[in-house]
Motif scaffolding. Structure first.
Motif, PDB file in Angstrom:
ATOM      1  N   VAL A  65       0.996  -1.041  -0.154  1.00  0.00           N
ATOM      2  CA  VAL A  65      -0.055  -0.034   0.003  1.00  0.00           C
ATOM      3  C   VAL A  65       0.844   1.323  -0.029  1.00  0.00           C
ATOM      4  N   ALA A  66       1.899   1.227   0.796  1.00  0.00           N
ATOM      5  CA  ALA A  66       2.714   2.241   0.810  1.00  0.00           C
ATOM      6  C   ALA A  66       3.532   2.615  -0.445  1.00  0.00           C
ATOM      7  N   LEU A  67       4.420   1.573  -1.147  1.00  0.00           N
ATOM      8  CA  LEU A  67       5.317   1.716  -1.724  1.00  0.00           C
ATOM      9  C   LEU A  67       4.995   2.759  -3.143  1.00  0.00           C
ATOM     10  N   PRO A 218      11.070  -0.748 -19.522  1.00  0.00           N
ATOM     11  CA  PRO A 218      11.370  -2.164 -19.459  1.00  0.00           C
ATOM     12  C   PRO A 218      12.393  -2.592 -18.537  1.00  0.00           C
ATOM     13  N   ARG A 219      13.600  -1.801 -18.477  1.00  0.00           N
ATOM     14  CA  ARG A 219      14.734  -2.100 -17.659  1.00  0.00           C
ATOM     15  C   ARG A 219      14.275  -2.055 -16.168  1.00  0.00           C
ATOM     16  N   THR A 220      13.438  -0.904 -15.826  1.00  0.00           N
ATOM     17  CA  THR A 220      13.011  -0.770 -14.580  1.00  0.00           C
ATOM     18  C   THR A 220      12.099  -1.889 -13.875  1.00  0.00           C
ATOM     19  N   VAL A 221      11.236  -2.389 -14.810  1.00  0.00           N
ATOM     20  CA  VAL A 221      10.495  -3.406 -14.445  1.00  0.00           C
ATOM     21  C   VAL A 221      11.349  -4.857 -14.413  1.00  0.00           C
ATOM     22  N   ALA A 222      11.864  -5.104 -15.494  1.00  0.00           N
ATOM     23  CA  ALA A 222      13.038  -6.079 -14.984  1.00  0.00           C
ATOM     24  C   ALA A 222      13.666  -6.167 -13.954  1.00  0.00           C
ATOM     25  N   LEU A 223      14.408  -5.164 -13.297  1.00  0.00           N
ATOM     26  CA  LEU A 223      14.905  -4.881 -12.106  1.00  0.00           C
ATOM     27  C   LEU A 223      13.933  -5.328 -10.899  1.00  0.00           C
ATOM     28  N   GLY A 224      12.839  -4.875 -11.133  1.00  0.00           N
ATOM     29  CA  GLY A 224      11.847  -5.156 -10.261  1.00  0.00           C
ATOM     30  C   GLY A 224      11.613  -6.503 -10.068  1.00  0.00           C
ATOM     31  N   SER A 348       8.448  -1.591  -4.945  1.00  0.00           N
ATOM     32  CA  SER A 348       7.037  -2.229  -5.118  1.00  0.00           C
ATOM     33  C   SER A 348       6.861  -3.432  -5.762  1.00  0.00           C
ATOM     34  N   ILE A 349       7.623  -3.787  -7.039  1.00  0.00           N
ATOM     35  CA  ILE A 349       7.581  -5.112  -7.515  1.00  0.00           C
ATOM     36  C   ILE A 349       8.312  -6.020  -6.443  1.00  0.00           C
ATOM     37  N   PHE A 354       7.605 -10.432  -1.078  1.00  0.00           N
ATOM     38  CA  PHE A 354       7.292 -10.590   0.447  1.00  0.00           C
ATOM     39  C   PHE A 354       5.882 -10.801   0.750  1.00  0.00           C
ATOM     40  N   ALA A 355       4.952 -10.092  -0.148  1.00  0.00           N
ATOM     41  CA  ALA A 355       3.459 -10.517  -0.080  1.00  0.00           C
ATOM     42  C   ALA A 355       3.018 -11.801  -0.436  1.00  0.00           C
ATOM     43  N   CYS A 356       3.474 -12.203  -1.569  1.00  0.00           N
ATOM     44  CA  CYS A 356       3.067 -13.362  -1.949  1.00  0.00           C
ATOM     45  C   CYS A 356       3.549 -14.626  -1.484  1.00  0.00           C
TER      46      CYS A 356
END
Length: 432
Positions: A65-67, A218-224, A348-349, A354-356
């Motif tokens: 929720v925070a991120l 795309p790079r940021t999502v891959a790092l996530g 966030s990603i 940790f969440a799942c």
């Protein structure tokens, strides 16, 4: 422009580095404190594995929720003010957990949610400041800063084992740590850098990147996704190792907590030597080696025949889980003008791990038992090998270094107390 803020002295930089280590350590202490007493919380509330997974899910949902809000908040308030504010909230969350254990279980659940929310803001704020120091000093420091976090978790786990052995009440233990974190953190952040050091002449500096644009990179999502896999690997170990040792090997709660402490000690050591590993193998090689070590450790821990093989597996598991998250965040901070937004997205990603992870492991354990369920972690960690190229230095950063608009590695003739170079003696940017 504030010249003092842009070019802090060697003494100011050293203080900023030390205070960053301390803040990371306090964050680790806060998280490990309540986890170290999880066996007592489980017994007091009469929870099965799936119910424990729900507790861990509640904590992680607070972080999720925070991120999405953390990046813009940190960019506006600055790391110093953001960390000082949320540290009080972390203390309040831990205090609610302590009170809820003694008085009213729903208050414990609310405390976990508040703790997760505050931790999400704290993670982004202190990481943005750590990335600013990393750029200022011209060397890889992120794994070592995360070693400070791991040192805090080791201290929290060992203190938890001691408090358990001495039969100190859970509420008294957690409440005392809550007060320590709420009071000490605001004092520590007074030595943070006033602002991230500039990395380019104003005329060539890019505008800050909105969070929505960072989600489309795309790079940021891959790092996530790199952060997600290693967060799942680390989080599963932190949350399930002690319970697995107790249930599988019929060990006492104190021995289970010691296994958890051994896992955290391996993470700490691996992160402390992480900069040397990155210097030798590069980011990509270091990430691939870490993934392989984590896979081997999980398999050995879950299938080994004795308590000692479990401890060895926990050590390998921790050593491998250590580097993925800080390497992903460091790579996402290559461009300082977009660091806050990208760190927010990556974190966030990553927090989805940790969440799942905990509830999925708990649900699977209800069918197969804890040890076989943990083997799923090895599969997910192995999949991170395909994402390793994303942690390479961003092409735009290399172009800026060639053009003289990115931070120039400081002169090796002026070391500071941390083994890094003093920012005051950097080679001037071209065009200055």
């Amino acid at each position: 422009m504030n010249t003092r803020a842009a070019h802090p002295s060697a003494r100011e930089t050293t203080r900023a580095v030390r205070s960053t280590y301390l803040v990371f350590a306090l964050l680790g202490l806060a998280g490990a404190t309540w986890v170290s007493r999880l066996p007592q919380i489980r017994d007091r509330m009469d929870l099965d594995a799936a119910s424990v997974g729900f507790l861990l899910l509640l904590l992680a949902v607070g972080g999720l929720v925070a991120l999405p809000l953390a990046g813009p908040f940190v960019a506006r308030a600055g790391p110093r003010r953001a960390v000082a504010a949320v540290a009080v909230l972390v203390g309040a969350g831990l205090g609610a957990v302590a009170s809820g254990f003694a008085l009213w279980p729903p208050l414990l659940l609310a405390g976990l949610f508040v703790l997760g929310t505050a931790t999400g803001f704290w993670d982004v704020a202190v990481t943005v400041h750590a990335a600013a120091l990393e750029r200022l000093l011209g060397r890889s420091l992120m794994p070592r800063f995360f070693a400070g976090f791991s040192f805090g978790t080791v201290a929290g786990a060992c203190l938890g084992a001691l408090m358990t052995a001495l039969r100190v009440p859970v509420s008294l233990h957690i409440g005392a740590v809550a007060l320590l974190v709420a009071l000490l953190t605001p004092a520590a952040v007074r030595h943070f850098l006033p602002r991230p050091a500039p990395t380019a002449p104003p005329s060539r500096r890019k505008a800050p990147e909105p969070g929505t644009h960072a989600w489309g990179d795309p790079r940021t999502v891959a790092l996530g996704l790199v952060a997600l896999t290693f967060a799942l690997t680390e989080g599963a170990g932190s949350n399930w190792i002690s319970l697995t040792v107790i249930d599988r090997h019929h060990a006492t709660a104190a021995v289970g907590t010691l296994a958890y402490a051994a896992f955290l000690a391996a993470i700490t050591l691996s992160r402390w030597v992480g900069p040397l590993i990155v210097e030798r193998l590069g980011r990509v090689g270091a990430l691939r080696g870490a993934a392989c070590a984590a896979c081997l450790g999980v398999v050995l821990f879950a299938t080994g025949p004795s308590l000692w093989t479990g401890f060895v597996g926990a050590l390998l598991w921790g050593a491998g889980a250590a580097l993925g998250f800080p390497l992903g965040l460091s790579a996402g901070s290559d461009d300082p003008t977009r660091a806050a937004a990208r760190v927010g997205v990556i974190t966030s990603i990553g927090y989805c791990g940790f969440a799942c992870g905990p509830p999925l492991i708990g649900a699977l354990a209800g069918r197969t038992g804890l040890a076989p369920a943990l083997l799923a972690i090895a599969v997910v960690t192995g999949a991170s090998l395909t994402l390793a190229p994303a942690v390479r230095t961003a092409p735009h950063t290399m172009r800026e270094e060639e053009a003289g608009t990115a931070p120039v590695t400081p002169s090796p003739r002026v070391p500071n107390h941390q083994g890094a170079r003093c920012a005051d003696h950097r080679t001037p940017h071209r065009g200055q």
